[in-house]
Design a protein around this motif. Structure first.
Motif, short mmCIF file in Angstrom:
data_model
loop_
_atom_site.label_atom_id
_atom_site.label_comp_id
_atom_site.label_asym_id
_atom_site.label_seq_id
_atom_site.Cartn_x
_atom_site.Cartn_y
_atom_site.Cartn_z
N SER A 8 43.40 50.99 45.35
CA SER A 8 44.60 51.56 45.49
C SER A 8 45.47 51.31 44.18
O SER A 8 46.03 52.21 43.84
CB SER A 8 45.63 51.09 46.93
N VAL A 9 45.58 50.19 43.71
CA VAL A 9 46.13 49.72 42.37
C VAL A 9 45.54 50.49 41.18
O VAL A 9 46.19 51.32 40.60
CB VAL A 9 46.31 48.50 42.11
N SER A 31 30.64 50.04 44.25
CA SER A 31 29.59 51.00 45.15
C SER A 31 29.22 52.13 44.56
O SER A 31 30.16 52.92 43.97
CB SER A 31 30.17 51.16 46.62
N SER A 34 31.42 54.92 46.32
CA SER A 34 32.57 55.64 45.73
C SER A 34 32.31 56.45 44.42
O SER A 34 33.08 57.53 44.09
CB SER A 34 33.20 54.20 45.09
N ASN A 105 47.08 39.68 42.75
CA ASN A 105 48.17 38.81 43.21
C ASN A 105 47.79 37.54 43.37
O ASN A 105 46.58 37.16 43.38
CB ASN A 105 48.46 39.56 44.85
N SER A 131 50.82 50.51 47.57
CA SER A 131 49.83 51.69 47.87
C SER A 131 48.81 51.42 48.81
O SER A 131 48.47 50.09 48.94
CB SER A 131 49.31 52.21 46.28
N ARG A 133 44.57 52.33 50.17
CA ARG A 133 43.56 53.18 49.87
C ARG A 133 42.98 53.75 51.43
O ARG A 133 42.47 52.88 52.09
CB ARG A 133 42.54 52.53 49.28
N GLU A 268 42.86 37.62 50.59
CA GLU A 268 43.23 37.03 49.44
C GLU A 268 44.08 35.77 49.83
O GLU A 268 45.06 35.24 48.76
CB GLU A 268 44.18 37.79 48.46
N1 NAP Z 1 47.51 47.67 47.05
C1 NAP Z 1 48.78 47.14 46.60
O1 NAP Z 1 49.80 47.82 47.07
C2 NAP Z 1 48.82 46.06 45.94
C3 NAP Z 1 50.32 45.75 45.31
C4 NAP Z 1 50.22 44.68 44.47
C5 NAP Z 1 49.11 44.09 43.73
N2 NAP Z 1 47.94 44.33 44.59
C6 NAP Z 1 46.98 43.54 44.11
O2 NAP Z 1 45.80 44.42 43.44
C7 NAP Z 1 44.61 43.98 43.60
C8 NAP Z 1 43.48 45.16 44.00
O3 NAP Z 1 44.07 45.45 45.14
P1 NAP Z 1 43.80 47.07 45.86
O4 NAP Z 1 44.37 47.09 47.02
O5 NAP Z 1 43.71 48.00 44.63
O6 NAP Z 1 42.29 46.79 46.10
P2 NAP Z 1 41.15 47.82 46.65
O7 NAP Z 1 41.92 49.06 47.04
O8 NAP Z 1 40.33 47.26 47.59
O9 NAP Z 1 40.20 48.23 45.54
C9 NAP Z 1 39.29 47.36 44.81
C10 NAP Z 1 38.45 48.36 43.96
O10 NAP Z 1 37.68 47.51 43.20
C11 NAP Z 1 36.34 47.81 43.09
N3 NAP Z 1 35.49 46.91 42.69
C12 NAP Z 1 35.16 45.83 43.51
N4 NAP Z 1 34.32 44.85 42.67
C13 NAP Z 1 34.07 45.48 41.55
C14 NAP Z 1 33.21 45.25 40.42
N5 NAP Z 1 32.76 44.21 40.22
N6 NAP Z 1 33.47 46.10 39.38
C15 NAP Z 1 34.01 47.33 39.42
N7 NAP Z 1 34.67 47.57 40.62
C16 NAP Z 1 34.83 46.82 41.52
C17 NAP Z 1 36.17 48.52 44.69
O11 NAP Z 1 35.02 49.34 44.35
P3 NAP Z 1 34.46 50.28 45.59
O12 NAP Z 1 35.49 51.47 45.58
O13 NAP Z 1 33.03 50.59 45.21
O14 NAP Z 1 34.60 49.30 46.68
C18 NAP Z 1 37.41 49.16 44.78
O15 NAP Z 1 37.39 50.63 44.17
C19 NAP Z 1 44.58 42.92 44.59
O16 NAP Z 1 44.48 41.68 44.16
C20 NAP Z 1 45.94 43.03 45.39
O17 NAP Z 1 46.55 41.78 45.83
C21 NAP Z 1 47.80 45.69 45.51
#
Ligand code: NAP
Length: 307
Positions: A8-9, A31, A34, A105, A131, A133, A268
């Motif tokens: 999402s981010v 993966s 993806s 975070n 955001s 996903r 987390e």
């Molecule tokens: N979502 C929000 O609104 C928000 C707001 C503020 C902060 N955050 C923080 O932002 C961070 C990310 O959150 P998110 O919600 O964006 O996570 P997410 O939607 O779960 O996405 C994580 C992504 O990382 C990829 N990934 C995992 N391991 C990897 C690696 N070794 N190499 C390359 N890619 C890898 C995953 O790939 P696959 O697609 O293949 O699984 C996925 O695409 C978190 O710490 C969260 O707390 C999120």
């Protein structure tokens, strides 16, 4: 410019980059699924919740085992739990004079990156947008458009270049001196909203109930106590008001921790509430509300996994 983590981010950042005119946006995924799905669709779709408008962001999907780019900026947007593994990839794709921006975070991810990525400049980003996903190729962007970024170890003049690019795309990208101060403020917000919504499997609005506000008050007092031990004087009444204001604006949202719990993924919590509980525990402050919340969430998750 490369993004490690196309969730999402990562997708919302790619959206702002594309709006600013950046054409080539390599995005790394964990993966193969993806990579294939994003490739087949020609990018990721970011849906603006408020307007309903859908944007196809033509990112270039890459698998984390194949580091083919050389990047001046690497935006690391994997979940905190995936950071250790992602740093190997980051060290392979970042140019020698590059800057890596860690956007997780909580506490722990930035510290690990600073320790492991010696020789590179490591910055931290505090995300003030939301955001979700909903599939590998589709992300809902709920709103909020601020990103605060700063370096702790070395001066990072390069961040002004990044700021200019993102601002052109509509993101309020601000370079700040004291990023840790903002990390604490964001931590207070996450320490309240994430576990309370996760335990109750509810939208953010649950925390605005009388009991939610009382728990929020207790948690924030403990976060302020932990921050004080790290040299930051945060005012709990002001911080509570700030958190409640954000909650009012995001009543309908599901926090990332609820999303993780409902999808059976790890949360987390260890990097957010767990970090604060450990800080206080090391100073002999035990049985905090935070510790109880962490334990309760762990128990409910274990129980669900068994069922
Ligand atoms: N979502 C929000 O609104 C928000 C707001 C503020 C902060 N955050 C923080 O932002 C961070 C990310 O959150 P998110 O919600 O964006 O996570 P997410 O939607 O779960 O996405 C994580 C992504 O990382 C990829 N990934 C995992 N391991 C990897 C690696 N070794 N190499 C390359 N890619 C890898 C995953 O790939 P696959 O697609 O293949 O699984 C996925 O695409 C978190 O710490 C969260 O707390 C999120």
């Amino acid at each position: 410019m490369c993004i490690v983590g196309g969730g999402s981010v990562g997708s919302v950042l790619a959206y702002f980059l594309h709006r600013s005119g950046v054409q080539e946006i390599p995005v790394y995924y964990a993966s193969r699924e993806s990579v294939v799905e994003v490739e087949n669709q020609g990018g990721v779709v970011v849906v603006e919740k408020k307007s309903g408008v859908e944007y196809l962001v033509p990112v270039k999907p890459r698998h984390c085992s194949q580091p083919v780019d050389r990047c001046v900026f690497v935006l690391n947007t994997v979940k905190a739990i995936d950071v250790p593994h992602s740093l190997e990839l980051v060290s392979k794709i970042a140019c020698e004079s590059g800057v890596v921006v860690m956007l997780q975070n909580g506490f722990g991810s930035l510290e690990l990156a600073e320790e492991k990525l010696t020789g590179l400049k490591v910055a931290c980003g505090v995300v003030y947008f939301a955001s979700e996903r909903i599939s590998r190729t589709r992300v809902i962007y709920y709103g909020g458009d601020t990103l605060l970024v700063g370096c702790r170890k070395k001066p990072c003049e390069e961040l002004s270049v990044l700021a200019e690019i993102f601002r052109r795309g509509g993101l309020d990208f601000r370079v700040v001196d004291n990023i840790d101060y903002y990390r604490w403020i964001k931590l207070a917000f996450n320490a309240v909203i994430n576990p309370l919504t996760a335990i109750t499997r509810s939208r953010n609005e649950i925390v605005l109930e009388e009991e939610g506000v009382r728990l929020a008050e207790m948690i924030i007092r403990e976060v302020c106590e932990a921050a004080r031990l790290h040299g930051y004087n945060l005012e709990s009444t002001r911080l509570l008001k700030h958190v409640l204001r954000i909650l009012e604006d995001s009543r309908e949202n599901y926090s990332s921790m609820v999303q993780d719990i409902l999808a059976g993924r790890s949360t987390e919590i260890d990097y957010i509430n767990g970090f604060v509980a450990r800080t206080l525990g090391e100073r002999g402050v035990v049985n905090t509300v935070l510790t109880l919340v962490v334990k309760l969430l762990e128990k409910s998750r274990r129980r669900e996994l068994k069922e």
